[in-house]
Design a protein around this motif. Structure first.
Motif, PDB file in Angstrom:
ATOM      1  N   GLU A 177      38.903  19.842  34.285  1.00  0.00           N
ATOM      2  CA  GLU A 177      38.536  20.857  33.283  1.00  0.00           C
ATOM      3  C   GLU A 177      39.607  21.942  33.241  1.00  0.00           C
ATOM      4  OE1 GLU A 177      36.078  20.864  31.172  1.00  0.00           O
ATOM      5  OE2 GLU A 177      34.924  19.147  31.915  1.00  0.00           O
ATOM      6  N   GLU A 178      40.447  21.917  32.223  1.00  0.00           N
ATOM      7  CA  GLU A 178      41.533  22.882  32.125  1.00  0.00           C
ATOM      8  C   GLU A 178      40.981  24.306  31.997  1.00  0.00           C
ATOM      9  OE1 GLU A 178      45.534  23.806  29.437  1.00  0.00           O
ATOM     10  OE2 GLU A 178      44.246  22.083  28.977  1.00  0.00           O
ATOM     11  N   GLY A 179      41.525  25.225  32.787  1.00  0.00           N
ATOM     12  CA  GLY A 179      41.093  26.619  32.736  1.00  0.00           C
ATOM     13  C   GLY A 179      40.049  26.978  33.769  1.00  0.00           C
ATOM     14  N   TYR A 180      39.319  25.996  34.293  1.00  0.00           N
ATOM     15  CA  TYR A 180      38.316  26.282  35.316  1.00  0.00           C
ATOM     16  C   TYR A 180      39.004  26.391  36.674  1.00  0.00           C
ATOM     17  CZ  TYR A 180      34.494  25.561  32.060  1.00  0.00           C
ATOM     18  OH  TYR A 180      33.630  25.702  31.005  1.00  0.00           O
ATOM     19  N   ALA A 181      38.683  27.456  37.409  1.00  0.00           N
ATOM     20  CA  ALA A 181      39.397  27.698  38.657  1.00  0.00           C
ATOM     21  C   ALA A 181      38.551  28.500  39.628  1.00  0.00           C
ATOM     22  CB  ALA A 181      40.712  28.438  38.379  1.00  0.00           C
ATOM     23  N   ILE A 182      38.987  28.499  40.875  1.00  0.00           N
ATOM     24  CA  ILE A 182      38.451  29.353  41.933  1.00  0.00           C
ATOM     25  C   ILE A 182      39.593  30.258  42.367  1.00  0.00           C
ATOM     26  CG2 ILE A 182      37.501  29.443  44.275  1.00  0.00           C
ATOM     27  CD1 ILE A 182      36.600  26.502  43.826  1.00  0.00           C
ATOM     28  N   SER A 183      39.382  31.562  42.358  1.00  0.00           N
ATOM     29  CA  SER A 183      40.425  32.504  42.775  1.00  0.00           C
ATOM     30  C   SER A 183      39.904  33.359  43.916  1.00  0.00           C
ATOM     31  CB  SER A 183      40.856  33.398  41.608  1.00  0.00           C
ATOM     32  OG  SER A 183      41.431  32.625  40.581  1.00  0.00           O
ATOM     33  N   ALA A 184      40.613  33.327  45.040  1.00  0.00           N
ATOM     34  CA  ALA A 184      40.232  34.116  46.209  1.00  0.00           C
ATOM     35  C   ALA A 184      41.341  35.095  46.542  1.00  0.00           C
ATOM     36  CB  ALA A 184      39.961  33.202  47.400  1.00  0.00           C
ATOM     37  N   GLY A 185      40.962  36.324  46.873  1.00  0.00           N
ATOM     38  CA  GLY A 185      41.939  37.343  47.229  1.00  0.00           C
ATOM     39  C   GLY A 185      41.322  38.712  47.135  1.00  0.00           C
ATOM     40  N   ALA A 186      42.003  39.701  47.714  1.00  0.00           N
ATOM     41  CA  ALA A 186      41.439  41.046  47.823  1.00  0.00           C
ATOM     42  C   ALA A 186      41.725  41.923  46.620  1.00  0.00           C
ATOM     43  CB  ALA A 186      41.968  41.726  49.090  1.00  0.00           C
ATOM     44  N   GLY A 187      42.423  41.400  45.614  1.00  0.00           N
ATOM     45  CA  GLY A 187      42.842  42.233  44.494  1.00  0.00           C
ATOM     46  C   GLY A 187      41.795  42.408  43.418  1.00  0.00           C
ATOM     47  N   ASP A 188      42.215  43.046  42.316  1.00  0.00           N
ATOM     48  CA  ASP A 188      41.336  43.290  41.179  1.00  0.00           C
ATOM     49  C   ASP A 188      41.304  42.034  40.318  1.00  0.00           C
ATOM     50  OD1 ASP A 188      40.974  45.939  42.000  1.00  0.00           O
ATOM     51  OD2 ASP A 188      42.828  46.542  41.008  1.00  0.00           O
ATOM     52  N   HIS A 189      40.178  41.348  40.355  1.00  0.00           N
ATOM     53  CA  HIS A 189      40.062  40.077  39.662  1.00  0.00           C
ATOM     54  C   HIS A 189      39.675  40.298  38.211  1.00  0.00           C
ATOM     55  CE1 HIS A 189      39.581  35.675  39.740  1.00  0.00           C
ATOM     56  NE2 HIS A 189      38.653  35.880  38.824  1.00  0.00           N
ATOM     57  N   LYS A 190      40.362  39.580  37.299  1.00  0.00           N
ATOM     58  CA  LYS A 190      40.012  39.628  35.885  1.00  0.00           C
ATOM     59  C   LYS A 190      38.904  38.619  35.636  1.00  0.00           C
ATOM     60  CE  LYS A 190      44.636  41.083  34.439  1.00  0.00           C
ATOM     61  NZ  LYS A 190      45.851  40.757  33.630  1.00  0.00           N
ATOM     62  N   LEU A 191      37.697  39.129  35.536  1.00  0.00           N
ATOM     63  CA  LEU A 191      36.530  38.272  35.439  1.00  0.00           C
ATOM     64  C   LEU A 191      36.584  37.399  34.194  1.00  0.00           C
ATOM     65  CD1 LEU A 191      33.964  37.906  37.165  1.00  0.00           C
ATOM     66  CD2 LEU A 191      32.796  39.408  35.572  1.00  0.00           C
ATOM     67  N   ASP A 192      36.300  36.097  34.387  1.00  0.00           N
ATOM     68  CA  ASP A 192      36.333  35.143  33.294  1.00  0.00           C
ATOM     69  C   ASP A 192      35.202  34.130  33.518  1.00  0.00           C
ATOM     70  OD1 ASP A 192      37.292  32.393  32.138  1.00  0.00           O
ATOM     71  OD2 ASP A 192      38.558  33.877  31.155  1.00  0.00           O
ATOM     72  N   PRO A 217      34.921  33.103  37.722  1.00  0.00           N
ATOM     73  CA  PRO A 217      34.236  34.379  37.976  1.00  0.00           C
ATOM     74  C   PRO A 217      34.844  35.220  39.087  1.00  0.00           C
ATOM     75  CG  PRO A 217      32.667  32.582  37.736  1.00  0.00           C
ATOM     76  CD  PRO A 217      34.018  31.959  37.842  1.00  0.00           C
ATOM     77  N   GLY A 218      35.543  34.579  40.021  1.00  0.00           N
ATOM     78  CA  GLY A 218      36.163  35.345  41.091  1.00  0.00           C
ATOM     79  C   GLY A 218      35.166  35.856  42.115  1.00  0.00           C
ATOM     80  N   PRO A 219      35.663  36.539  43.164  1.00  0.00           N
ATOM     81  CA  PRO A 219      34.790  37.056  44.219  1.00  0.00           C
ATOM     82  C   PRO A 219      33.838  38.129  43.677  1.00  0.00           C
ATOM     83  CG  PRO A 219      37.102  37.062  44.881  1.00  0.00           C
ATOM     84  CD  PRO A 219      37.082  36.817  43.418  1.00  0.00           C
TER      85      PRO A 219
END
Length: 357
Positions: free
Chosen positions: A99-114, A118-120
């Motif tokens: 699924e293009e565009g679907y992802a998991i992003s981990a990290g302490a920064g300011d996540h751009k919610l999508d 969805p991010g942390p």
């Protein structure tokens, strides 16, 4: 995959986060309004995470580095602040296999919610680890992208394009984009008031509009920028632009994990050391996206997770997230699939990806 309804409400709140963090609290009711916004955010995050499994998603718990571990940083020191900004801005991305565009992003920064990433949404600390809870659409995800901001750095010189065959031999590419940061230098000494946290912004994660713990150093860095703006406006500081780089690393998958709708999974995390990646000398080509360079190697540090360690961190209930607390009670551990062997038996958590000669 349908959009997750509560995510829209959390997204709207997230839009206010940068303005909240950089606001100058001049009105008497600023603290009250900030507290109300933080409370609404908490309620929506609890609903989002607490209902995710029933809405066709999975919950993933993954560790990254706890940037609050150790003594407070001196953000007046350029090198210290630069290192922190890079660490906090680094996101490790696991992209969906199909699924293009679907992802998991981990990290302490300011996540751009999508909605597709969805991010942390909640985090809690245990020693040197910061455990993050992320709602995830089901499927197989591969760790093959990392992004970060590198302050006080100029773009590299570019060279004529190399052959496609040479590029394909490499582990991956780094695309660099120019950025401009604003730096402040005090011109008038200002004695500390001892009331730096009485500005109405709250403390720790409240400053970043994030639920959980592990935000103390990030909140201090935000206040450093706020105080720099205030001092500049008062004629007590100089401000000057400083060059920076937005880096995107794309590479052959290093790890993978598969998640099924309705489950809650704990897995190992990965972080990018500050001396990585190792770029191919004289490989940066000028493209429409900016300088694009090849990488000779990429080394990541694996952060092993365990249910016992996670259970010793402050739980969701301690942050008044009852629905999430219930959703994590049957959490299970699942090791990621590794596509590269550890660098050595002596360093089993150092994963080094090299070119494909």
């Amino acid at each position: 995959m349908p959009l997750f309804p509560p995510l829209a409400r959390v997204s709207l709140l997230a839009l206010f986060a940068p303005a909240l963090a950089l606001a100058q609290p001049a009105e008497p009711d600023f603290a009250a309004r900030t507290a109300a916004l933080v409370e609404r955010h908490r309620v929506n995050v609890d609903e989002l995470l607490g209902n995710a499994r029933q809405e066709g998603m999975a919950l993933l718990v993954i560790p990254t580095l706890n940037l609050d571990a150790g003594p407070q940083r001196d953000f007046e020191d350029d090198a210290t602040r630069d290192r922190f900004v890079r660490q906090r801005s680094t996101f490790v991305h696991w992209n969906h296999k199909t699924e293009e565009g679907y992802a998991i992003s981990a990290g302490a920064g300011d996540h751009k919610l999508d909605p597709t990433d969805p991010g942390p949404q909640f985090q809690t600390v245990r020693g040197k680890l910061l455990y993050q809870v992320i709602p995830v659409w089901p499927g197989e995800y591969r760790l093959n992208r990392i992004t970060y901001h590198q302050p006080r750095t100029e773009l590299p010189d570019t060279v004529p394009p190399q052959s496609a065959m040479e590029r394909l031999k490499k582990i991956g590419i780094a695309t660099l984009d120019y950025a401009v940061d604003r730096e402040f230098k005090m011109t008038t000494p200002k004695p500390p008031s001892g009331k730096e946290d009485e500005d109405g912004l709250g403390k720790g994660c409240e400053v970043l509009l994030r639920v959980g713990g592990g935000c103390d150093e990030a909140a201090r860095e935000v206040r450093w920028r706020i105080n720099g703006e205030i001092a500049f406006n008062a004629g007590q500081a100089d401000a000057a632009p400083a060059p920076g780089i937005e880096a995107e690393l794309l590479f052959a998958p290093i790890a993978a994990i598969t998640l099924v709708a309705g489950e809650a999974v704990l897995t190992d995390g990965f972080v990018l050391p500050v001396d990585q990646p190792v770029m191919t000398p004289d490989s940066c080509e000028d493209t429409s996206l900016g300088p694009t360079c090849t990488m000779d190697s990429l080394t990541l540090t694996r952060l092993p997770a365990s249910l016992d360690d996670f259970r010793q961190a402050p739980g969701a209930a301690s942050f008044n997230l009852p629905k999430l607390d219930a959703a994590l009670r049957d959490l299970t551990y699942r090791a990621p699939t590794l596509y590269y062997k550890p660098a050595s038996e002596a360093e089993p958590n150092v994963i080094r990806a090299v070119d494909r000669k």
